[in-house]
Motif scaffolding. Structure first.
Motif, short mmCIF file in Angstrom:
data_model
loop_
_atom_site.label_atom_id
_atom_site.label_comp_id
_atom_site.label_asym_id
_atom_site.label_seq_id
_atom_site.Cartn_x
_atom_site.Cartn_y
_atom_site.Cartn_z
N ILE A 325 -10.45 -34.02 3.52
CA ILE A 325 -9.77 -34.42 4.75
C ILE A 325 -9.44 -33.21 5.61
N ASP A 326 -9.05 -32.10 4.96
CA ASP A 326 -8.76 -30.87 5.71
C ASP A 326 -9.98 -30.40 6.48
N LYS A 327 -11.15 -30.45 5.85
CA LYS A 327 -12.39 -30.07 6.52
C LYS A 327 -12.69 -31.04 7.67
N GLU A 328 -12.39 -32.31 7.44
CA GLU A 328 -12.62 -33.33 8.45
C GLU A 328 -11.78 -33.04 9.70
N ILE A 329 -10.50 -32.73 9.49
CA ILE A 329 -9.61 -32.42 10.62
C ILE A 329 -10.08 -31.16 11.34
N GLU A 330 -10.46 -30.16 10.57
CA GLU A 330 -10.97 -28.91 11.14
C GLU A 330 -12.17 -29.17 12.03
N LEU A 331 -13.11 -29.99 11.54
CA LEU A 331 -14.31 -30.30 12.30
C LEU A 331 -13.99 -31.07 13.58
N HIS A 357 -1.73 -36.28 11.78
CA HIS A 357 -2.59 -35.33 11.08
C HIS A 357 -3.27 -34.36 12.04
N LEU A 358 -3.42 -34.80 13.28
CA LEU A 358 -4.21 -34.02 14.24
C LEU A 358 -3.38 -33.36 15.35
N ARG A 359 -2.27 -33.94 15.70
CA ARG A 359 -1.56 -33.57 16.92
C ARG A 359 -1.31 -32.07 17.05
N GLU A 360 -0.77 -31.45 16.01
CA GLU A 360 -0.40 -30.04 16.11
C GLU A 360 -1.61 -29.12 16.13
N ARG A 361 -2.78 -29.62 15.74
CA ARG A 361 -3.98 -28.79 15.70
C ARG A 361 -4.78 -28.85 17.01
N LEU A 362 -4.46 -29.81 17.86
CA LEU A 362 -5.21 -30.00 19.10
C LEU A 362 -4.75 -29.03 20.19
N SER A 365 -3.17 -28.76 25.91
CA SER A 365 -3.43 -29.57 27.10
C SER A 365 -3.87 -30.99 26.76
N SER A 366 -4.00 -31.31 25.47
CA SER A 366 -4.46 -32.64 25.06
C SER A 366 -3.48 -33.72 25.53
N ILE A 367 -4.02 -34.87 25.90
CA ILE A 367 -3.22 -35.97 26.43
C ILE A 367 -3.24 -37.13 25.44
N ARG A 368 -2.06 -37.60 25.10
CA ARG A 368 -1.96 -38.74 24.18
C ARG A 368 -2.08 -40.05 24.96
N LEU A 369 -2.95 -40.94 24.49
CA LEU A 369 -3.06 -42.29 25.05
C LEU A 369 -1.97 -43.14 24.40
N HIS A 370 -1.10 -43.72 25.20
CA HIS A 370 -0.01 -44.51 24.63
C HIS A 370 0.48 -45.54 25.64
#
Length: 465
Positions: A325-331, A357-362, A365-370
């Protein structure tokens, strides 16, 4: 307005009569949202004899922000809202909705239901019905409200259209109804006179008693497949006799109710149109979407429209098996960051927990759809959010992480509702995610691959990471 729809097909929808009920069914990428905007502009045009204030309504609040972004001068007499904003505004204007009277907290709802089960079970001998998951009762109560069922006799006799693998046997419906009424009493005792599901019942009742002129002459519904029958009935009641209701939908993307159709609302529909052309997806992405729509969990879906394969070419969808999963998030983060320099990229996930799992790694400037989005920024960049939040939207590139058998279908849903029902729900979510992609699609997994994807190797480019 966006998609290159043939003029003839545009006119076929635009020039439907301005009185009566009409249904436009399409496949993913067939331009339903563009048609909904054009139809709204036509109905509100002050230069016509049929013009009147028009409501363009959808279910998803992120889609509302996108629709408002697309508004131009032709939509000056059009109000764009999601259904629940319309419902709250209408009830409040009639002094039928107190402040903070809607139960919004999911955990609080579950506590009320658990307490209701406990109360009613104390009156009976031990029975397995009282040991069923709270989520099962929650979904049953949602189904009851969505269909506008307010009477035990009706509930006893109604056919269980709408759920596949989970059914409450007729012999148990009396006790389930008791639990439902106990839940409502507990909720109302806490000042929560409505939840999001039964709000439409209150709107219908008030409209039945409302002799005042209607605010809207016309209602246009976008992504209508996610509206409950009672929501559709309330919108039909919200127009005057000389008004119109136009429903745009794709039942293959129905993710808020199983096997429910506009037909369940009992609308007196004058005409049904089908749009099969796919203007959004490349041929390769559309082919995968079509293969998914032919999976067993899509069988017997009413009103499904099989798409015509588009001519636009593109790369095969990429299916990447990761070692962890860590590799998956990295990719995922790496691919999204690189592609976002020139493309609009959306990372779509099953639930909010996966977002974490992803938010802090992005990128910052990333925009959350909500659901509380009020503005829409177009162009290159990274967006992320749930499959639900992306309904009706489109992006150059879609990345779908965590497509493993351990996560899809969702284990909690399987435990509560069974495998068949969960396959239907998450299969449609996956279909929605895949068909948001215009030209590029990446799906990743670690461990075993989800059974929700077709096994035809020709549909993918397989990579290991």
């Amino acid at each position: 307005m966006g998609l290159p729809l043939p003029i003839g097909r545009q006119k076929e929808v635009l020039y439907l009569p301005a009185r009566g009920h009409f249904v436009v069914l399409g496949t993913a990428g067939s331009g339903k949202t563009t048609l909904a905007i054009l139809r709204s502009a036509y109905l509100a045009d002050p230069h016509t004899d049929h013009h009147g204030k028009t409501l363009l309504v959808t279910f998803n609040r992120a889609l509302v922000a996108y629709l408002r972004h697309l508004q131009d001068r032709r939509l000056g007499n059009v109000v764009v809202e999601n259904y629940h904003r319309f419902a709250r505004g209408y009830l409040a204007s009639h002094s039928k909705l107190a402040s903070n009277a809607i139960l919004s907290n999911v955990d609080q709802r579950k506590r009320f239901i658990a307490k209701a089960v406990e109360q009613i079970s104390s009156r009976y001998k031990p029975h397995s019905i009282f040991n069923r998951p709270v989520d099962l009762f929650s979904e049953e109560f949602r189904w009851i409200a969505q269909h506008g069922i307010t009477d035990l006799e009706i509930y006893r006799d109604v056919e269980r259209i709408g759920r596949a693998g989970v059914r409450i046997e007729r012999r148990l419906r009396d006790v389930v109804w008791e639990i439902y009424q106990s839940y409502r009493a507990l909720r109302e005792g806490a000042g929560k006179y409505h939840d999001w599901d039964d709000l439409a019942i209150a709107v219908c009742l008030e409209l039945d008693a409302d002799a005042i002129s209607r605010r809207y002459r016309h209602v246009v519904i976008d992504e209508g497949q996610d509206f409950s029958p009672e929501m559709l009935r309330s919108l039909a009641k919200a127009i005057p006799p000389d008004g119109s209701l136009t429903f745009f939908g794709d039942v293959a993307q129905q993710i808020y109710g199983h096997r429910m159709s506009w037909r369940s609302a009992g609308l007196d529909v004058a005409k049904v149109l089908e749009f099969k052309e796919n203007y959004r997806n490349s041929r390769q992405i559309a082919r995968l979407g079509l293969a998914i729509s032919q999976m067993p969990y899509f069988l017997d879906v009413p009103d499904i429209v099989e798409p015509v394969s588009p001519t636009a070419d593109g790369p095969l969808p990429t299916l990447i098996e990761c070692s962890s999963i860590d590799k998956e998030i990295e990719l995922v983060v790496s691919q999204a960051t690189i592609a976002s320099r020139t493309l609009s990229v959306a990372i779509l996930l099953r639930n909010r927990q996966d977002e974490e799992h992803l938010r802090e790694r992005l990128p910052a400037s990333s925009i959350r759809l909500h659901r509380d989005m009020k503005t829409w920024l177009s162009g290159p960049g990274v967006r992320y959010g749930t499959y639900h939040a992306a309904k009706g939207l489109e992006f150059d590139m879609i990345i779908l992480p965590f497509c493993s058998s351990e996560r899809l279908p969702d284990p909690e849903a399987v435990a509560a509702f069974g495998g068949e029902d969960s396959m239907i729900q998450d299969g449609r979510l996956l279909y929605v995610g895949i068909t948001r992609a215009k030209t590029r699609l990446i799906m990743t997994f670690s461990g075993g691959i989800t059974p929700l994807l077709p096994t035809d190797a020709r549909l993918y480019k397989r990579v290991q990471y």
